[in-house]
Design an enzyme around this catalytic site. Structure first.
Site, mmCIF file in Angstrom:
data_model
loop_
_atom_site.group_PDB
_atom_site.id
_atom_site.type_symbol
_atom_site.label_atom_id
_atom_site.label_comp_id
_atom_site.label_asym_id
_atom_site.label_seq_id
_atom_site.Cartn_x
_atom_site.Cartn_y
_atom_site.Cartn_z
ATOM 1 N N GLY A 80 12.120 25.917 -29.159
ATOM 2 C CA GLY A 80 12.387 27.313 -29.483
ATOM 3 C C GLY A 80 11.533 28.265 -28.665
ATOM 4 C CB CYS A 81 7.908 28.411 -28.039
ATOM 5 S SG CYS A 81 7.471 28.556 -29.798
ATOM 6 C CB THR A 82 10.675 26.103 -23.953
ATOM 7 O OG1 THR A 82 9.431 25.413 -24.118
ATOM 8 C CG2 THR A 82 11.135 25.988 -22.516
#
Length: 150
Positions: A43-45
């Site tokens: 998700g953060c990527t």
């Protein structure tokens, strides 16, 4: 938690290279401060790469982008290099910024309670005042730039 109309703190933290990042560094510019849980997670990527892919659109509209999470400088440098992120990432290892912003606390996942960072984006005007807040339930990581820029 900080609210729309509040001012961001002056000292935001230190980036991946140990440079102090201050709100006053962005005077006269709009700022997107995105807080994310962890480097190199799916998700953060996706969120970081979506902002990267739209970086020139942000610049054209007068925005600077800064990310922040509780990982250390080494983790951030690796994340930036791997995904060629063109903006700084604050290494908030002491959880000062996430606590001051009110985006760190108890999270419940799969029946377990842990402490963690709530994915949150603060859209800030040229005077350092928060104009919009996108919280964990609002953010679509693969469409985040569009959510901010409209």
């Amino acid at each position: 938690m900080k609210q729309v109309g509040d001012r961001l703190p002056e000292i935001l933290g230190r980036d991946q290279d140990g440079n102090e990042i201050k709100l006053s560094d962005f005077a006269g510019h709009k700022l997107v401060l995105y807080i994310y849980p962890k480097d190199s997670t799916p998700g953060c990527t996706n969120e970081s790469c979506n902002l990267r892919d739209n970086y020139h659109r942000f610049l054209a509209k007068g925005y600077a982008i800064v990310g922040a999470s509780v990982q250390d400088e080494k983790s951030h440098r690796k994340f930036i290099e791997k995904y060629q992120l063109p903006f700084p990432l604050i290494a908030d290892t002491e959880k000062r910024l996430v606590t001051e912003l009110g985006v760190y606390g108890e999270k419940k996942m799969y029946g377990r309670t842990t402490m963690g960072t709530f994915r949150t984006t603060f859209v800030v005007n040229e005077e350092g005042i928060i104009e919009r807040i996108l919280g964990p339930k609002d953010i679509k990581v693969k469409e985040h730039a569009e959510q901010i820029l409209g």
